[in-house]
Design an enzyme around this catalytic site. Structure first.
Site, PDB file in Angstrom:
ATOM      1  N   ARG A  58      29.797  65.315  67.226  1.00 30.64           N
ATOM      2  CA  ARG A  58      29.800  63.901  67.302  1.00 30.64           C
ATOM      3  C   ARG A  58      28.467  63.744  68.125  1.00 30.64           C
ATOM      4  O   ARG A  58      28.100  64.182  68.944  1.00 30.64           O
ATOM      5  CB  ARG A  58      30.970  63.271  68.008  1.00 30.64           C
ATOM      6  N   LYS A  86      34.551  65.765  61.501  1.00 35.39           N
ATOM      7  CA  LYS A  86      35.974  66.810  61.724  1.00 35.39           C
ATOM      8  C   LYS A  86      36.020  67.892  60.591  1.00 35.39           C
ATOM      9  O   LYS A  86      35.798  67.271  59.521  1.00 35.39           O
ATOM     10  CB  LYS A  86      36.830  65.711  61.808  1.00 35.39           C
ATOM     11  N   ASP A 112      39.335  55.716  62.563  1.00 30.04           N
ATOM     12  CA  ASP A 112      39.361  56.789  61.488  1.00 30.04           C
ATOM     13  C   ASP A 112      40.986  57.003  61.015  1.00 30.04           C
ATOM     14  O   ASP A 112      41.238  58.097  60.565  1.00 30.04           O
ATOM     15  CB  ASP A 112      38.642  58.003  61.524  1.00 30.04           C
ATOM     16  N   ASP A 143      43.572  58.253  62.638  1.00 26.52           N
ATOM     17  CA  ASP A 143      44.428  59.364  63.148  1.00 26.52           C
ATOM     18  C   ASP A 143      45.057  59.328  64.356  1.00 26.52           C
ATOM     19  O   ASP A 143      45.541  60.077  64.783  1.00 26.52           O
ATOM     20  CB  ASP A 143      43.599  60.951  63.231  1.00 26.52           C
ATOM     21  N   ARG A 144      44.809  58.109  65.047  1.00 28.34           N
ATOM     22  CA  ARG A 144      45.769  57.657  66.152  1.00 28.34           C
ATOM     23  C   ARG A 144      46.545  56.235  65.768  1.00 28.34           C
ATOM     24  O   ARG A 144      45.890  55.329  65.152  1.00 28.34           O
ATOM     25  CB  ARG A 144      44.689  57.468  67.327  1.00 28.34           C
ATOM     26  N   SER A 201      35.202  58.277  64.400  1.00 29.76           N
ATOM     27  CA  SER A 201      36.379  57.925  64.988  1.00 29.76           C
ATOM     28  C   SER A 201      36.534  56.691  65.741  1.00 29.76           C
ATOM     29  O   SER A 201      36.107  55.705  64.857  1.00 29.76           O
ATOM     30  CB  SER A 201      36.846  59.225  66.240  1.00 29.76           C
ATOM     31  N   HIS A 202      36.825  56.481  67.027  1.00 31.46           N
ATOM     32  CA  HIS A 202      36.925  55.120  67.456  1.00 31.46           C
ATOM     33  C   HIS A 202      35.709  54.980  68.494  1.00 31.46           C
ATOM     34  O   HIS A 202      35.656  53.870  69.147  1.00 31.46           O
ATOM     35  CB  HIS A 202      38.311  55.221  68.479  1.00 31.46           C
ATOM     36  N   ASP A 255      43.240  53.441  64.816  1.00 33.83           N
ATOM     37  CA  ASP A 255      41.934  53.741  65.436  1.00 33.83           C
ATOM     38  C   ASP A 255      40.918  53.805  64.216  1.00 33.83           C
ATOM     39  O   ASP A 255      41.343  53.824  63.092  1.00 33.83           O
ATOM     40  CB  ASP A 255      41.673  54.911  66.242  1.00 33.83           C
ATOM     41  N   HIS A 285      47.402  60.395  68.776  1.00 33.58           N
ATOM     42  CA  HIS A 285      47.551  61.435  67.912  1.00 33.58           C
ATOM     43  C   HIS A 285      48.920  62.092  67.640  1.00 33.58           C
ATOM     44  O   HIS A 285      49.495  62.667  68.744  1.00 33.58           O
ATOM     45  CB  HIS A 285      46.640  62.737  68.302  1.00 33.58           C
TER      46      HIS A 285
HETATM   47 ZN   LIG Z   1      40.355  58.800  65.292  1.00 25.98          ZN
END
Ligand SMILES: [Zn+2]
Length: 467
Positions: free
Chosen positions: A19, A117, A243, A245-246, A107-108, A241, A328
Site C-alpha cells: 500500500r 491485496k 473495499d 472486507d470490514r 481499503s479505507h 469500509d 474483519h
Molecule cells: Zn478493507
C-alpha cells in the site's frame, strides 16, 4: 522478459498487503513489477491462472492495467473480474479455481492511497512472502512467457452464493451504507433479492468518497446511517469500509455495535451447529467475547490482529468463525473463511429474522464492561516496536500477568490493558477494559505509567480515538 531489477519504495511492502500514496510512494511502474514478481511466484508455485479485480479509486484502472501487463509478461493467464469489492475477488479465486488473486485497493485509506491485496492459491499472501516478492523484483528474477487476458464477470454467481445462506424469517427493515465504496457494485444484486424493506445509501462507487470516509469503525462515519435508521424506523443499519472486507453495524436505536460485540452474536449462532468449536478473536477484543464463547460451549482463542494472520490461523485450526475489533469477520462454517462484510451482514440479518429479539434487545443483554475504544497515537516506525518491547521487559521483570502474542495484553484484578504497535502505520494502539469506571481509571493510569517509562505520553481519549 526484462532482467532489469525494480526497486520499490521501502514503505509500501507491508505486513498484510502492499500500500502507498499514488504518485509519491506507489507508481504505475510498481504495479507492473508487482505483476511480474507475483506472477513469477505463482508460476514457481505450479500455477498459471490469476484473478484480478480493483476497487473504485480513480487510480485503480491504470494500476490494474500495468499489473495485468506484468502478469502476462511472465506467462500468467489473467481473469479480470473488473470493479469489485475485495471479497468478490476472493470469491472469484475460489469460484474460478484460480491459482492466485490480486485485488487493487486502498481499503479505507484516503483517496490518494492505493494498494494490492493478494492470495496465493486460496491462502493470504503476506508477511515474508511480500518481502520475497520485493526481492524477486529487485533482482529482476522474473519468469518469461506470454499469458492471456480474459474478462469474466462473477457478480451473478457471487450474489447467488451469498443468498444461498439467507434463512427465512420475519421481514426486516434495513439501511445499508456502502459509503461510495466498492460494495456499491454488488449490494443491489444481493439486497435487492432479500425480503423486507431496504434502503441503500451512497451506492454509487466514487473514489473521492464524497459522502464520508469509508471506515465504519469511526463513529463520525456512521452518522448518516444513524439518521436514516431513525428516520425510517429501521431494525438496524449496516456499513462497509471502502473495499467491503470490514463491517460496521448499528441497532434500531442508532447505537453502534463494535466488532467484538457483533462477534458474540455470531459466535453463539455458529456454536449452535458447531458445538465446542474454536472461535478466534483478536487481542483488541473485549474479555466479554472470550467469556461468552466459553459460555456458549465454544473454545475461545485470542490471536494476533491482522486479517491475513487471522485467516491463516483459522485455516490451521479449522475454526468456523474468527473476527477482529476492526470489523474483519471470517465465516468458515458454511462459507469460505474470508472476510466478506456483505456476507456478514446477511448472517446478522439471519440472527434477527429467525429470533424473537431486536438487535437493540440483544445489545442490551450483552455483558456490560467499561472500556476505552481502540486508542491510536503517533509513534515513529523505528520506535514503536522498541517501546512495546521495553514495556514488556519491565512488566515481565515485575511479574505481571500478560499475554504477549501481539504486543502486551496485561491482566490485573481490575481487568486488562493492551499495548501493541500497528503493523501498518507509525502508531501505537492501546485499549483498557474493566468491570467498572474506577477500575478503568486505574488501568489507564497503569498504561500511562508504563508508556511514560519509555518516554511516550498517552494522549487523552478524545485526541487519541479511532482513526
Ligand atoms: Zn478493507
Amino acid at each position: 522478459m526484462s532482467k532489469t531489477g525494480h526497486k520499490f519504495d521501502s514503505t509500501i511492502l507491508r505486513e498484510y498487503d502492499i500500500r502507498g500514496v499514488v504518485g509519491k510512494t506507489l507508481h504505475v511502474a510498481d504495479a507492473g513489477a508487482i505483476g511480474r514478481a507475483f506472477g513469477t511466484i505463482v508460476r514457481r508455485n505450479g500455477g498459471k491462472k490469476v484473478a484480478l479485480g480493483y476497487d473504485g479509486r480513480l487510480s485503480s484502472p491504470e494500476l490494474a492495467k500495468a499489473c495485468v501487463d506484468g502478469l502476462t509478461s511472465v506467462g500468467v493467464d489473467v481473469i479480470e473480474i473488473g470493479l469489485a469489492a475485495t471479497p468478490m475477488l476472493y470469491f472469484a479465486v475460489w469460484h474460478l479455481e484460480a491459482d492466485g488473486g490480486i485485488q487493487i485497493t486502498g481499503s479505507h485509506n484516503p483517496p490518494d492511497f492505493n494498494g494490492f491485496k493478494m492470495m496465493l492459491g486460496k491462502k493470504s499472501f503476506y508477511g515474508s512472502e511480500i518481502q520475497k516478492l520485493g526481492e524477486i523484483a529487485a533482482k529482476g528474477d522474473f519468469e518469461t512467457g506470454k499469458g492471456t487476458v480474459d474478462t469474466q464477470p462473477v457478480l451473478d454467481d457471487y450474489a447467488a452464493r451469498l443468498l444461498k445462506d439467507v434463512k427465512p424469517g420475519r421481514t426486516l427493515k434495513v439501511a445499508w451504507d456502502t459509503g461510495n465504496g466498492a460494495v456499491g457494485v454488488s449490494i443491489r444484486a444481493v439486497v435487492g433479492k432479500l425480503p423486507g424493506t431496504h434502503y441503500i445509501l451512497n451506492e454509487k462507487v466514487d473514489g473521492t468518497f464524497p459522502a464520508h470516509h469509508p471506515d465504519p469503525t469511526v463513529p463520525e462515519n456512521l452518522k448518516e446511517l444513524q439518521a436514516k435508521v431513525k428516520k425510517e424506523g429501521c431494525d438496524l443499519g449496516i456499513a462497509f469500509d471502502g473495499d467491503g472486507d470490514r463491517i460496521g453495524a448499528i441497532d434500531g436505536k442508532g447505537r453502534i455495535l463494535w466488532g467484538d460485540q457483533l462477534m458474540i452474536l455470531w459466535a453463539r449462532d455458529v456454536l449452535r451447529t458447531r458445538p465446542g468449536a474454536t472461535i478466534i478473536g483478536d487481542v483488541k477484543a473485549s474479555q466479554a467475547l472470550f467469556d461468552e464463547i466459553q459460555r456458549a460451549g465454544g473454545t475461545p482463542l485470542m490471536w494476533k490482529t491482522g486479517h491475513s494472520v487471522i485467516k491463516t490461523k483459522m485455516a490451521e485450526l479449522k475454526s468456523p468463525l474468527a473476527g477482529e475489533m476492526s470489523g474483519h469477520i471470517f465465516f468458515a462454517d458454511t462459507f469460505y473463511g474470508f472476510d466478506d462484510a456483505l456476507y456478514c451482514g446477511l448472517r446478522l440479518l439471519n440472527i434477527i429474522a429467525t429470533g424473537s429479539e431486536s438487535l437493540a434487545e440483544m445489545l442490551d443483554k450483552l455483558p456490560h464492561l467499561v472500556n476505552t475504544p481502540e486508542l491510536r497515537f503517533d509513534c515513529a516506525d523505528d520506535r514503536k516496536f522498541v517501546v512495546v518491547e521495553e514495556v514488556k521487559a519491565r512488566l515481565k521483570q515485575a511479574g505481571a500477568k500478560l499475554n504477549d502474542i501481539d504486543g502486551v495484553r496485561v491482566s490485573t484484578p481490575d481487568g486488562w490493558w493492551l499495548l501493541r504497535a500497528s503493523n501498518t502505520q507509525p502508531v501505537l494502539v492501546a485499549r483498557c477494559e474493566s468491570a467498572n469506571q474506577a477500575g478503568l481509571e486505574r488501568l489507564k493510569a497503569d498504561l500511562k505509567a508504563a508508556l511514560s517509562a519509555s518516554g511516550v505520553e498517552l494522549p487523552d481519549e478524545a485526541s487519541a480515538g479511532h482513526h
